[in-house]
Each structure stands twice: as structure tokens, then as C-alpha cells.
Design a protein around this motif. Structure first.
Motif, PDB file in Angstrom:
ATOM      1  N   VAL A  99      67.443 158.557  46.595  1.00 33.51           N
ATOM      2  CA  VAL A  99      68.185 158.162  47.790  1.00 33.51           C
ATOM      3  C   VAL A  99      67.348 157.230  48.649  1.00 33.51           C
ATOM      4  O   VAL A  99      67.829 156.202  49.151  1.00 33.51           O
ATOM      5  CB  VAL A  99      68.619 159.410  48.596  1.00 33.51           C
ATOM      6  CG1 VAL A  99      69.161 158.990  49.963  1.00 33.51           C
ATOM      7  CG2 VAL A  99      69.673 160.191  47.824  1.00 33.51           C
ATOM      8  N   GLN A 100      66.066 157.539  48.834  1.00 35.47           N
ATOM      9  CA  GLN A 100      65.202 156.691  49.644  1.00 35.47           C
ATOM     10  C   GLN A 100      65.079 155.288  49.042  1.00 35.47           C
ATOM     11  O   GLN A 100      65.063 154.295  49.764  1.00 35.47           O
ATOM     12  CB  GLN A 100      63.813 157.336  49.768  1.00 35.47           C
ATOM     13  CG  GLN A 100      63.791 158.575  50.638  1.00 35.47           C
ATOM     14  CD  GLN A 100      64.273 158.300  52.051  1.00 35.47           C
ATOM     15  OE1 GLN A 100      63.868 157.315  52.675  1.00 35.47           O
ATOM     16  NE2 GLN A 100      65.149 159.148  52.563  1.00 35.47           N
ATOM     17  N   GLN A 101      64.997 155.227  47.728  1.00 40.03           N
ATOM     18  CA  GLN A 101      64.903 153.925  47.072  1.00 40.03           C
ATOM     19  C   GLN A 101      66.172 153.101  47.304  1.00 40.03           C
ATOM     20  O   GLN A 101      66.116 151.889  47.553  1.00 40.03           O
ATOM     21  CB  GLN A 101      64.669 154.104  45.575  1.00 40.03           C
ATOM     22  CG  GLN A 101      64.381 152.801  44.834  1.00 40.03           C
ATOM     23  CD  GLN A 101      63.973 153.051  43.392  1.00 40.03           C
ATOM     24  OE1 GLN A 101      63.587 154.160  43.028  1.00 40.03           O
ATOM     25  NE2 GLN A 101      64.060 152.032  42.569  1.00 40.03           N
ATOM     26  N   ILE A 102      67.309 153.778  47.259  1.00 40.00           N
ATOM     27  CA  ILE A 102      68.580 153.094  47.509  1.00 40.00           C
ATOM     28  C   ILE A 102      68.667 152.630  48.959  1.00 40.00           C
ATOM     29  O   ILE A 102      69.091 151.510  49.254  1.00 40.00           O
ATOM     30  CB  ILE A 102      69.753 154.026  47.145  1.00 40.00           C
ATOM     31  CG1 ILE A 102      69.856 154.186  45.617  1.00 40.00           C
ATOM     32  CG2 ILE A 102      71.071 153.491  47.704  1.00 40.00           C
ATOM     33  CD1 ILE A 102      70.814 155.254  45.172  1.00 40.00           C
ATOM     34  N   LEU A 103      68.257 153.484  49.882  1.00 34.58           N
ATOM     35  CA  LEU A 103      68.372 153.153  51.306  1.00 34.58           C
ATOM     36  C   LEU A 103      67.478 151.986  51.719  1.00 34.58           C
ATOM     37  O   LEU A 103      67.710 151.362  52.760  1.00 34.58           O
ATOM     38  CB  LEU A 103      68.041 154.387  52.156  1.00 34.58           C
ATOM     39  CG  LEU A 103      69.042 155.546  52.076  1.00 34.58           C
ATOM     40  CD1 LEU A 103      68.563 156.711  52.913  1.00 34.58           C
ATOM     41  CD2 LEU A 103      70.428 155.094  52.531  1.00 34.58           C
ATOM     42  N   ARG A 104      66.460 151.694  50.926  1.00 40.16           N
ATOM     43  CA  ARG A 104      65.587 150.569  51.261  1.00 40.16           C
ATOM     44  C   ARG A 104      66.213 149.220  50.877  1.00 40.16           C
ATOM     45  O   ARG A 104      65.676 148.170  51.228  1.00 40.16           O
ATOM     46  CB  ARG A 104      64.231 150.736  50.579  1.00 40.16           C
ATOM     47  CG  ARG A 104      63.341 151.785  51.235  1.00 40.16           C
ATOM     48  CD  ARG A 104      61.905 151.695  50.754  1.00 40.16           C
ATOM     49  NE  ARG A 104      61.782 152.154  49.384  1.00 40.16           N
ATOM     50  CZ  ARG A 104      61.529 153.420  49.041  1.00 40.16           C
ATOM     51  NH1 ARG A 104      61.378 154.338  49.980  1.00 40.16           N
ATOM     52  NH2 ARG A 104      61.406 153.776  47.774  1.00 40.16           N
ATOM     53  N   ARG A 105      67.336 149.240  50.165  1.00 39.39           N
ATOM     54  CA  ARG A 105      67.998 148.012  49.732  1.00 39.39           C
ATOM     55  C   ARG A 105      68.945 147.517  50.823  1.00 39.39           C
ATOM     56  O   ARG A 105      70.142 147.780  50.814  1.00 39.39           O
ATOM     57  CB  ARG A 105      68.768 148.256  48.429  1.00 39.39           C
ATOM     58  CG  ARG A 105      67.846 148.514  47.256  1.00 39.39           C
ATOM     59  CD  ARG A 105      67.159 147.232  46.835  1.00 39.39           C
ATOM     60  NE  ARG A 105      66.331 147.458  45.650  1.00 39.39           N
ATOM     61  CZ  ARG A 105      66.008 146.501  44.791  1.00 39.39           C
ATOM     62  NH1 ARG A 105      66.459 145.274  44.986  1.00 39.39           N
ATOM     63  NH2 ARG A 105      65.244 146.761  43.753  1.00 39.39           N
ATOM     64  N   LYS A 106      68.419 146.781  51.771  1.00 37.89           N
ATOM     65  CA  LYS A 106      69.221 146.337  52.909  1.00 37.89           C
ATOM     66  C   LYS A 106      70.235 145.259  52.531  1.00 37.89           C
ATOM     67  O   LYS A 106      71.162 144.974  53.271  1.00 37.89           O
ATOM     68  CB  LYS A 106      68.299 145.822  54.013  1.00 37.89           C
ATOM     69  CG  LYS A 106      67.419 146.885  54.621  1.00 37.89           C
ATOM     70  CD  LYS A 106      66.620 146.352  55.803  1.00 37.89           C
ATOM     71  CE  LYS A 106      65.785 147.442  56.438  1.00 37.89           C
ATOM     72  NZ  LYS A 106      65.023 146.963  57.611  1.00 37.89           N
ATOM     73  N   SER A 107      70.045 144.650  51.358  1.00 38.40           N
ATOM     74  CA  SER A 107      70.951 143.583  50.943  1.00 38.40           C
ATOM     75  C   SER A 107      72.293 144.109  50.445  1.00 38.40           C
ATOM     76  O   SER A 107      73.242 143.343  50.295  1.00 38.40           O
ATOM     77  CB  SER A 107      70.303 142.741  49.846  1.00 38.40           C
ATOM     78  OG  SER A 107      70.002 143.546  48.712  1.00 38.40           O
ATOM     79  N   VAL A 108      72.386 145.421  50.204  1.00 38.10           N
ATOM     80  CA  VAL A 108      73.617 146.019  49.687  1.00 38.10           C
ATOM     81  C   VAL A 108      74.253 146.881  50.779  1.00 38.10           C
ATOM     82  O   VAL A 108      73.582 147.751  51.345  1.00 38.10           O
ATOM     83  CB  VAL A 108      73.326 146.898  48.451  1.00 38.10           C
ATOM     84  CG1 VAL A 108      74.630 147.464  47.888  1.00 38.10           C
ATOM     85  CG2 VAL A 108      72.588 146.102  47.389  1.00 38.10           C
ATOM     86  N   PRO A 109      75.536 146.652  51.103  1.00 38.80           N
ATOM     87  CA  PRO A 109      76.200 147.519  52.096  1.00 38.80           C
ATOM     88  C   PRO A 109      76.196 148.980  51.629  1.00 38.80           C
ATOM     89  O   PRO A 109      76.591 149.273  50.504  1.00 38.80           O
ATOM     90  CB  PRO A 109      77.627 146.964  52.151  1.00 38.80           C
ATOM     91  CG  PRO A 109      77.523 145.554  51.647  1.00 38.80           C
ATOM     92  CD  PRO A 109      76.417 145.580  50.622  1.00 38.80           C
ATOM     93  N   ILE A 110      75.717 149.871  52.485  1.00 38.20           N
ATOM     94  CA  ILE A 110      75.633 151.288  52.134  1.00 38.20           C
ATOM     95  C   ILE A 110      76.481 152.090  53.115  1.00 38.20           C
ATOM     96  O   ILE A 110      76.419 151.883  54.325  1.00 38.20           O
ATOM     97  CB  ILE A 110      74.173 151.786  52.180  1.00 38.20           C
ATOM     98  CG1 ILE A 110      73.298 150.932  51.258  1.00 38.20           C
ATOM     99  CG2 ILE A 110      74.101 153.254  51.747  1.00 38.20           C
ATOM    100  CD1 ILE A 110      71.819 151.276  51.334  1.00 38.20           C
ATOM    101  N   HIS A 111      77.292 152.997  52.558  1.00 35.81           N
ATOM    102  CA  HIS A 111      78.189 153.815  53.374  1.00 35.81           C
ATOM    103  C   HIS A 111      77.947 155.284  53.057  1.00 35.81           C
ATOM    104  O   HIS A 111      77.463 155.642  51.980  1.00 35.81           O
ATOM    105  CB  HIS A 111      79.645 153.461  53.078  1.00 35.81           C
ATOM    106  CG  HIS A 111      79.954 152.002  53.196  1.00 35.81           C
ATOM    107  ND1 HIS A 111      80.282 151.406  54.394  1.00 35.81           N
ATOM    108  CD2 HIS A 111      79.970 151.016  52.261  1.00 35.81           C
ATOM    109  CE1 HIS A 111      80.495 150.112  54.200  1.00 35.81           C
ATOM    110  NE2 HIS A 111      80.301 149.852  52.915  1.00 35.81           N
TER     111      HIS A 111
END
Length: 275
Positions: free
Chosen positions: A69-81
Motif C-alpha cells: 500500500v505504501q508503495q502504491i501511495l507514493r505514486r502521485k502520478s496515478v489518481p488514487i481513491h
């Protein structure tokens, strides 16, 4: 890099995801599909993050804040909901949702470039209805280094969630193309090798020791096999000998055996430096 704070998933976006999961028409219109599970999503983030259109994380999974999850949350280029677990469950079509899914852009493949290759080994599936079979065949073709999979227009949708799961991410790596008629392949100079039940007009697969430079292995519907129209265009018909204890092999198993055998034949013809 600080983690990105996900935005609440809107009702409209949730409905779009449900439609992508359930409706081929919506997937075709949006040129997108749903990919669920941490492992394939992390692999896509590493290999082709631009293909990710949006990410959704359930509230419980978000609260766990594990490494994935932390690795995903660091990807600011992808909209995350993020959304309530009950909402996430309504987006997923699996019994035990993973809490993470992605909306992914469908890959685009250049069919003409593939068909123009001097050496080619591909698969053709005709009226394949079982998503698990189609997904397994995609994974098999990728695993044995085949160039592409062609499917008849009435076969299962390769972006159906069940197919996507069965490919284990292979749907993003192997060109999968839909055609109306196998003549699209034979008309481009590809030899068609048709898999059929054992009979007077077929040869055991092990009797075939030479493979045309540009070949496509054809497999038919799970119950009916290949149509007469397709068989008429075949260069050769082959069968896989099996014990009398069974009538035939599952189409995905047949495709796996044939892919392994003919890929080995094709490599025998290549110079050592190209193997």
C-alpha cells in the motif's frame, strides 16, 4: 517521498468500475479494464505506470498501511481513491476481495507489424467460450514465447475479469487480437496448423518435424472444435495422442502441449545466436 492522500471514490466513478467489470460494451467504449490484486498492480507500476488510469483502495486495506500500500501511495502520478469496504466489495467480482484494484488502459497492438515478421509462431482460438481457458492460453503463449494470440470475434473477452486473473498479468504483455475470419492470417502467408481429434485426416503431433517459418496453431471451441471453414484453410491437421482412458484433452492443455512442441521445433531452425 511522502505518501499521497487518496481521495474519496465518487458514486459516478464507482458505477463506472462496476460497468467495466460486468460489461464488455463498457470496456470497449472506455478502452479500459479492471485489474485486481496487489502483485499484478505493483508489477504494472514498475513496468508501465502510464497504463494505470486510477487506483482504488478499500478503507481496511488502507488502514493496514503495509509495504504494498505504501508503495502504491507514493505514486502521485496515478489518481488514487479510497472507499468503504462494502463499496469495494461491490466493485469486485471475487469472493474474497484483496482491497486494491486498478482501472487500466487496454494495450494497443500493431497487428500488421506482427504479421509482417519473417518468422512468426502464434495461436488462433475459435469460439472459445470459457474465460479460464482463454486466460490460461494467454499465459501459456506468453510463457513459451509465442508472438501473438488471435481469437475469433465470438470468443470470450480477454478483458473479462476472469480472463484477466487467469492470465496472471499476461494480458498486458502478449498481443491478443480479434479477427472475423482466419483468412486474415492465411491471407498474409501464415500456415495454419489445426488441432483436431485423432482420425484418418490428422497426423500425430510428433510426426511433424518441420515447421513453416510463419505458422499459427489453431484450436476450436471447447465442445465443437474447429469449424469446417477453418479446417479447409489448414495446411495440416494434427492431434495429440492420448490414452484410451480419456476422449480428449482440454483445449487449454492441448494449446500448452502444442505450443511447447512447436516452439522447440522453431528454435531448432534458428542459428545459435538467436535462440
Amino acid at each position: 517521498m511522502p505518501a499521497y492522500s487518496p481521495k474519496p471514490l465518487s458514486a459516478a466513478k464507482a458505477q463506472l468500475i462496476r460497468s467495466l467489470v460486468k460489461q464488455k460494451k463498457e470496456r470497449d467504449q472506455e478502452r479500459a479494464f479492471v485489474l485486481e490484486g496487489e502483485k499484478p498492480i505493483l508489477e504494472l507500476l514498475a513496468s508501465d505506470a502510464m497504463a494505470l488510469l486510477a487506483l482504488v483502495i478499500g478503507e481496511t486495506r488502507l488502514a493496514q498501511a503495509d509495504a504494498g500500500v505504501q508503495q502504491i501511495l507514493r505514486r502521485k502520478s496515478v489518481p488514487i481513491h479510497t472507499c468503504r469496504d462494502s463499496v469495494f466489495d461491490s466493485l469486485s467480482d471475487v469472493t474474497s476481495p484483496s482491497g486494491i484494484l486498478a482501472v487500466v488502459r487496454q494495450p494497443a497492438w500493431d497487428q500488421q507489424e506482427i504479421l509482417s515478421r519473417s518468422s512468426l509462431l502464434g495461436l488462433y482460438g475459435e469460439t472459445l467460450q470459457d474465460p479460464a481457458n482463454v486466460g490460461t492460453i494467454v499465459r501459456t503463449a506468453l510463457g513459451f514465447g509465442l508472438d501473438a494470440l488471435w481469437l475469433s470475434a465470438d470468443s470470450a473477452d480477454v478483458f473479462n475479469p476472469k480472463v484477466v486473473r487467469a492470465t496472471a498479468g499476461g494480458v498486458l504483455k502478449l498481443p491478443v487480437l480479434y479477427i472475423k475470419d482466419v483468412a486474415n492470417l492465411t491471407g498474409q502467408g501464415c500456415a495454419l496448423l489445426a488441432s483436431v481429434p485423432a482420425g484418418k485426416t490428422s497426423r500425430p503431433i510428433t510426426d511433424l518435424t518441420n515447421l513453416p517459418e510463419r505458422s499459427v496453431l489453431a484450436f476450436g471451441n471447447e465442445s465443437r472444435g474447429l469449424s469446417d471453414a477453418t479446417l479447409r484453410q489448414a495446411t495440416v491437421r494434427f492431434h495429440i495422442p492420448v490414452s484410451q482412458a480419456i476422449e480428449s484433452l482440454n483445449v487449454a492443455a492441448s494449446a500448452a502441449i502444442a505450443s511447447f512442441y512447436f516452439r522447440a521445433l522453431s528454435k531448432q531452425k534458428q542459428p545459435a545466436e538467436h535462440r
